[in-house]
Design a protein around this motif. Sequence first.
Motif, short mmCIF file in Angstrom:
data_model
loop_
_atom_site.label_atom_id
_atom_site.label_comp_id
_atom_site.label_asym_id
_atom_site.label_seq_id
_atom_site.Cartn_x
_atom_site.Cartn_y
_atom_site.Cartn_z
N TRP A 27 0.85 -1.19 0.00
CA TRP A 27 0.00 0.00 0.00
C TRP A 27 0.88 1.24 0.00
O TRP A 27 2.04 1.20 0.39
CB TRP A 27 -0.96 0.02 1.19
CG TRP A 27 -0.28 -0.02 2.53
CD1 TRP A 27 0.03 -1.12 3.26
CD2 TRP A 27 0.19 1.12 3.28
NE1 TRP A 27 0.67 -0.75 4.42
CE2 TRP A 27 0.78 0.62 4.46
CE3 TRP A 27 0.17 2.48 3.09
CZ2 TRP A 27 1.34 1.44 5.43
CZ3 TRP A 27 0.73 3.31 4.05
CH2 TRP A 27 1.30 2.79 5.20
N ARG A 29 0.33 5.80 0.39
CA ARG A 29 -0.62 6.87 0.71
C ARG A 29 0.12 8.20 0.67
O ARG A 29 1.27 8.30 1.08
CB ARG A 29 -1.24 6.62 2.08
CG ARG A 29 -2.22 7.67 2.52
CD ARG A 29 -2.92 7.34 3.83
NE ARG A 29 -1.96 6.98 4.87
CZ ARG A 29 -2.06 5.87 5.61
NH1 ARG A 29 -3.03 5.04 5.42
NH2 ARG A 29 -1.17 5.61 6.54
N THR A 31 -0.94 12.62 1.09
CA THR A 31 -1.95 13.65 1.34
C THR A 31 -1.60 14.88 0.53
O THR A 31 -0.44 15.28 0.49
CB THR A 31 -1.99 14.02 2.83
OG1 THR A 31 -2.31 12.85 3.59
CG2 THR A 31 -3.04 15.09 3.10
N LEU A 48 -6.93 15.83 0.83
CA LEU A 48 -7.32 14.61 0.14
C LEU A 48 -6.27 13.52 0.36
O LEU A 48 -5.08 13.80 0.35
CB LEU A 48 -7.45 14.86 -1.36
CG LEU A 48 -8.45 15.92 -1.77
CD1 LEU A 48 -8.18 16.39 -3.18
CD2 LEU A 48 -9.86 15.38 -1.66
N GLN A 49 -6.73 12.28 0.53
CA GLN A 49 -5.84 11.14 0.64
C GLN A 49 -5.78 10.44 -0.71
O GLN A 49 -6.80 10.11 -1.29
CB GLN A 49 -6.38 10.13 1.67
CG GLN A 49 -6.35 10.62 3.08
CD GLN A 49 -4.94 10.70 3.62
OE1 GLN A 49 -4.11 9.84 3.37
NE2 GLN A 49 -4.66 11.75 4.36
N ALA A 50 -4.57 10.25 -1.21
CA ALA A 50 -4.35 9.48 -2.44
C ALA A 50 -3.76 8.14 -2.03
O ALA A 50 -2.90 8.06 -1.17
CB ALA A 50 -3.40 10.22 -3.36
N SER A 51 -4.25 7.07 -2.65
CA SER A 51 -3.72 5.76 -2.31
C SER A 51 -3.34 5.00 -3.57
O SER A 51 -3.87 5.23 -4.65
CB SER A 51 -4.73 4.97 -1.48
OG SER A 51 -5.94 4.82 -2.18
N TRP A 71 -13.31 13.77 -5.97
CA TRP A 71 -13.09 13.16 -4.67
C TRP A 71 -14.38 12.61 -4.11
O TRP A 71 -15.47 12.99 -4.51
CB TRP A 71 -12.44 14.16 -3.70
CG TRP A 71 -13.17 15.47 -3.57
CD1 TRP A 71 -13.09 16.54 -4.39
CD2 TRP A 71 -14.10 15.83 -2.54
NE1 TRP A 71 -13.90 17.56 -3.94
CE2 TRP A 71 -14.53 17.15 -2.81
CE3 TRP A 71 -14.60 15.18 -1.42
CZ2 TRP A 71 -15.44 17.82 -2.00
CZ3 TRP A 71 -15.51 15.85 -0.62
CH2 TRP A 71 -15.91 17.15 -0.91
N SER A 72 -14.23 11.70 -3.16
CA SER A 72 -15.39 11.12 -2.48
C SER A 72 -15.11 11.11 -0.98
O SER A 72 -13.96 11.08 -0.56
CB SER A 72 -15.68 9.71 -2.99
OG SER A 72 -14.64 8.84 -2.62
N ASN A 85 -13.05 9.60 5.69
CA ASN A 85 -11.99 9.59 4.70
C ASN A 85 -12.44 10.46 3.53
O ASN A 85 -13.57 10.35 3.08
CB ASN A 85 -11.73 8.19 4.17
CG ASN A 85 -10.95 7.35 5.13
OD1 ASN A 85 -11.05 7.52 6.33
ND2 ASN A 85 -10.17 6.43 4.59
N ASP A 87 -11.15 10.81 -0.12
CA ASP A 87 -10.23 10.16 -1.04
C ASP A 87 -10.18 10.84 -2.39
O ASP A 87 -11.22 11.19 -2.96
CB ASP A 87 -10.63 8.70 -1.25
CG ASP A 87 -10.39 7.85 -0.02
OD1 ASP A 87 -9.61 8.27 0.85
OD2 ASP A 87 -10.98 6.76 0.07
N VAL A 89 -10.00 10.69 -6.15
CA VAL A 89 -10.42 9.69 -7.13
C VAL A 89 -9.78 9.98 -8.49
O VAL A 89 -9.39 9.06 -9.21
CB VAL A 89 -11.96 9.65 -7.25
CG1 VAL A 89 -12.40 8.69 -8.33
CG2 VAL A 89 -12.58 9.29 -5.91
#
Length: 128
Positions: A27, A29, A31, A48-51, A71-72, A85, A87, A89
């Motif tokens: 994984w 991550r 920000t 926003l979190q990017a993964s 984003w969601s 969260n 995220d 998108v």
Amino acid sequence: MVLNYTKGTISHMSEVTSGTSKNGYDWARQTILIDIPGYKGSITKLSLQASNEMVNELNSYNVGDKVEVAWSIYAREWEGRWYNNVDLVNIKSQDQQTEQRPARPAPAAQEPLIFSESLEPQKDDLPF
């Protein structure tokens, strides 16, 4: 999943954090912080979190770039506590020429949840 779209300027990008889960999945991550220009409400920045795959896509962006992000937001429970969260998108430069996304349909009219008669003082109402 409901997507929200926002235009703004990248004002911060964290270092990439990565690892391997207990189940053996890799994984990653990162920000990013987006400044939203001209917004009159209380939100002027969006974190926003990017993964995983989105982290790789962020390599082509820098602080100061003007972008449009999709984003969601969702809530999840962990050990009896709830966390939100936000995220990332999708991300694209505002300079890129891309096809327009379809307009969202207008929301359907809904019945009011509270009727005005129920707002009138009742015999057993408290004064506060």
